[in-house]
Design a protein around this motif. Structure first.
Motif, PDB file in Angstrom:
ATOM      1  N   ILE A 193       0.897   4.065  -2.986  1.00 31.66           N
ATOM      2  CA  ILE A 193       0.596   5.492  -2.743  1.00 31.66           C
ATOM      3  C   ILE A 193       1.774   6.358  -3.174  1.00 31.66           C
ATOM      4  O   ILE A 193       1.591   7.403  -3.808  1.00 31.66           O
ATOM      5  CB  ILE A 193       0.260   5.716  -1.259  1.00 31.66           C
ATOM      6  N   LYS A 194       2.981   5.916  -2.838  1.00 31.50           N
ATOM      7  CA  LYS A 194       4.182   6.672  -3.218  1.00 31.50           C
ATOM      8  C   LYS A 194       4.301   6.768  -4.738  1.00 31.50           C
ATOM      9  O   LYS A 194       4.622   7.839  -5.277  1.00 31.50           O
ATOM     10  CB  LYS A 194       5.410   5.972  -2.636  1.00 31.50           C
ATOM     11  N   TRP A 197       6.534  12.857   3.048  1.00 33.00           N
ATOM     12  CA  TRP A 197       7.329  11.886   2.289  1.00 33.00           C
ATOM     13  C   TRP A 197       6.441  10.965   1.467  1.00 33.00           C
ATOM     14  O   TRP A 197       6.792  10.564   0.357  1.00 33.00           O
ATOM     15  CB  TRP A 197       8.178  11.064   3.251  1.00 33.00           C
ATOM     16  N   LEU A 198       5.266  10.652   2.003  1.00 27.23           N
ATOM     17  CA  LEU A 198       4.379   9.700   1.333  1.00 27.23           C
ATOM     18  C   LEU A 198       3.547  10.364   0.241  1.00 27.23           C
ATOM     19  O   LEU A 198       3.365   9.802  -0.842  1.00 27.23           O
ATOM     20  CB  LEU A 198       3.458   9.050   2.366  1.00 27.23           C
ATOM     21  N   PHE A 199       3.034  11.570   0.499  1.00 29.23           N
ATOM     22  CA  PHE A 199       2.055  12.178  -0.401  1.00 29.23           C
ATOM     23  C   PHE A 199       2.600  13.334  -1.245  1.00 29.23           C
ATOM     24  O   PHE A 199       1.906  13.797  -2.149  1.00 29.23           O
ATOM     25  CB  PHE A 199       0.856  12.698   0.406  1.00 29.23           C
ATOM     26  N   VAL A 200       3.789  13.826  -0.954  1.00 30.49           N
ATOM     27  CA  VAL A 200       4.305  15.019  -1.631  1.00 30.49           C
ATOM     28  C   VAL A 200       5.549  14.644  -2.438  1.00 30.49           C
ATOM     29  O   VAL A 200       6.382  13.857  -1.992  1.00 30.49           O
ATOM     30  CB  VAL A 200       4.635  16.127  -0.606  1.00 30.49           C
ATOM     31  N   LYS A 201       5.692  15.262  -3.608  1.00 33.80           N
ATOM     32  CA  LYS A 201       6.817  14.986  -4.507  1.00 33.80           C
ATOM     33  C   LYS A 201       8.122  15.494  -3.927  1.00 33.80           C
ATOM     34  O   LYS A 201       8.149  16.462  -3.155  1.00 33.80           O
ATOM     35  CB  LYS A 201       6.601  15.672  -5.864  1.00 33.80           C
ATOM     36  N   THR A 212       0.834  -1.214   0.000  1.00 30.54           N
ATOM     37  CA  THR A 212       0.000   0.000   0.000  1.00 30.54           C
ATOM     38  C   THR A 212       0.858   1.249   0.000  1.00 30.54           C
ATOM     39  O   THR A 212       0.588   2.210  -0.735  1.00 30.54           O
ATOM     40  CB  THR A 212      -0.925  -0.004   1.222  1.00 30.54           C
ATOM     41  N   PHE A 240       4.105  12.089   6.482  1.00 35.77           N
ATOM     42  CA  PHE A 240       3.002  12.281   5.533  1.00 35.77           C
ATOM     43  C   PHE A 240       3.489  12.989   4.266  1.00 35.77           C
ATOM     44  O   PHE A 240       3.054  12.663   3.160  1.00 35.77           O
ATOM     45  CB  PHE A 240       1.879  13.078   6.195  1.00 35.77           C
ATOM     46  N   PHE A 262       1.470   9.241  -6.197  1.00 41.48           N
ATOM     47  CA  PHE A 262       1.605  10.671  -5.930  1.00 41.48           C
ATOM     48  C   PHE A 262       2.897  11.273  -6.478  1.00 41.48           C
ATOM     49  O   PHE A 262       3.057  12.492  -6.426  1.00 41.48           O
ATOM     50  CB  PHE A 262       1.521  10.937  -4.420  1.00 41.48           C
ATOM     51  N   LYS A 263       3.811  10.463  -6.972  1.00 36.82           N
ATOM     52  CA  LYS A 263       5.049  11.036  -7.498  1.00 36.82           C
ATOM     53  C   LYS A 263       4.860  11.650  -8.880  1.00 36.82           C
ATOM     54  O   LYS A 263       5.705  12.409  -9.351  1.00 36.82           O
ATOM     55  CB  LYS A 263       6.154   9.987  -7.548  1.00 36.82           C
TER      56      LYS A 263
END
Length: 444
Positions: free
Chosen positions: A37-38, A311-315, A33, A309, A41-42
């Protein structure tokens, strides 16, 4: 080790592996998962490649460590381009950055020039030195990736920071200085030969959707200050100014070549202007905003609470740079492909594009982009305000310079007068001593 595990599973079954059920039913789904997600969102990755040997590019915002600008500069240098990196600080960090970039890419054609976009005189000095040549210097593109954003929470959002010219700092860096640079370089861009593919790229922000336009006061000198309002308006106004600048470059060139032979498609350089939306990135600007300009906010809020968060959702900077690289390398902006597009452009203007996530958008979502009259008024009024600000700043500098020159002269005169006074006093004292000596000798 992997072979032992494999043989144990084959001969003894999964029961031979400790905690196998926990790993399969809990750990692997969680890791899968997170990876999904990573990956989602990249964003997209640029797939185009281009030979850049012999090409010359001017870059801003390229000295940020591990940021979008540094990634773009590295990729261009790796492909053999000559880079002119503009920086507001010619310090040891900038020198080391240029040296490391040359070493890693084995490209010696990387230079750094001083140009402070918050200082209009600095921008004019660089642009004048660039275009002040008998034959126009080669220029294949201008890539604007810099940005300035002040804290937007608490009392900090009402604290106004001014540039050397007395302009609000966000407006000066994001809009006025950037526009001034491109407007001064306009003769050089128009002078490029017909076979050249010139690309102007500006990195905007999703905040421009919240911005307002002030056509009668583009510098927003009489607008009450709120940090996020000025930042959003600076990004929106710069995008509108870029559209008007591109329109002037393209339309004026078409008028100038009316006398060219029919069928000559290479009568002027192919100039494309692209407004790029790279998305939200883990950049220095985001760190300043989320920490509200506080060290404790950076350590506790940003690094301690929000970073997992983010790191996971933002470029990161590398993924954010992909849209910039796509706008530079894609063949869709070349002349032959633009002419075959049958006029299907973002704004109906050949070569004016809007790129989001490595994809050309069919339209803008702000109505101001389709108001030609508004863009023209904004363009002309900003040119007038810049001229006024430059004259005012130059007059103040000359006044300070004259006062500085007069002060040493007055001090020298005062010192000379003091020395003369001391000399006269010493002469008087010597005369008195001589008179007393004579009187004593007379009495004897």
């Amino acid at each position: 080790m992997p072979l032992n595990i494999f043989t144990a599973v084959v001969f003894n079954g999964t029961d031979a592996i400790p905690h196998f059920d926990l790993m399969v039913y809990r750990v692997i789904p969680i890791v899968a998962t997170i990876v999904f997600i990573k990956w989602m969102f990249k964003g997209k990755k640029n797939i185009w490649e281009r030979n850049l040997h012999g090409k010359v590019y001017i870059l801003t915002g390229a000295t940020t460590s591990n940021g979008m600008g540094a990634t773009v500069a590295y990729d261009l240098a790796l492909k053999g381009a000559q880079l002119i990196i503009l920086s507001s600080k010619m310090d040891q960090f900038t020198t080391d950055f240029i040296y490391d970039l040359r070493t890693k890419t084995e490209n010696e054609l990387i230079y750094s020039e001083y140009c402070d976009l918050s200082d209009l005189s600095s921008v004019r000095k660089f642009a004048t030195s660039w275009i002040d040549n008998v034959s126009p210097r080669r220029l294949d593109g201008v890539i604007l990736m810099h940005g300035e954003m002040q804290p937007i929470m608490g009392k900090a959002r009402y604290k106004k920071h001014q540039s050397k010219d007395g302009l609000e700092m966000q407006m000066a860096v994001n809009c006025i200085g950037s526009f001034h640079l491109l407007n001064l370089l306009k003769p050089c861009i128009k002078a490029q030969p017909p076979d050249r593919d010139v690309r102007i790229i500006y990195s905007t922000c999703i905040w421009q959707a919240l911005g307002q336009v002030w056509p009668e006061d583009p510098c927003m000198s009489e607008v009450s200050f709120i940090s996020h309002k000025f930042f959003a308006s600076s990004k929106l106004q710069m995008s509108l100014l870029l559209v008007e600048l591109h329109r002037q470059l393209v339309v004026n060139d078409e008028k100038e070549v009316k006398g060219a032979e029919k069928g000559d498609k290479l009568s002027r350089a192919n100039i494309s202007t692209t407004i790029v939306q790279p998305g939200i990135m883990r950049s220095g600007t985001l760190r300043r905003v989320l920490s509200n300009g506080s060290v404790w906010g950076l350590l506790i809020g940003y690094l301690g609470l929000l970073y997992p968060f983010l790191w996971l959702f933002v470029k990161n900077g590398f993924n954010g740079a992909q849209s910039i690289l796509y706008s530079l390398y894609t063949p869709e902006f070349e002349r032959i492909n633009l002419e075959s597009a049958d006029g299907k452009y973002t704004l109906g203007i050949p070569g004016c594009n809007y790129v989001v996530n490595c994809d050309i958008q069919s339209k803008f979502y702000k109505k101001e982009f389709y108001d030609i009259k508004l863009q023209s008024v904004l363009f002309n009024n900003l040119c007038k305000q810049i001229e006024h600000v430059e004259k005012t700043t130059a007059a103040l500098k000359n006044k300070v310079k004259k006062e500085a020159q007069v002060a040493p002269v007055s001090q020298e005169k005062e010192s000379e007068a003091g020395q003369d006074k001391k000399a006269s006093i010493s002469k008087r004292s010597q005369k008195k001593k001589s008179v007393k000596g004579k009187s004593k000798s007379f009495k004897k």
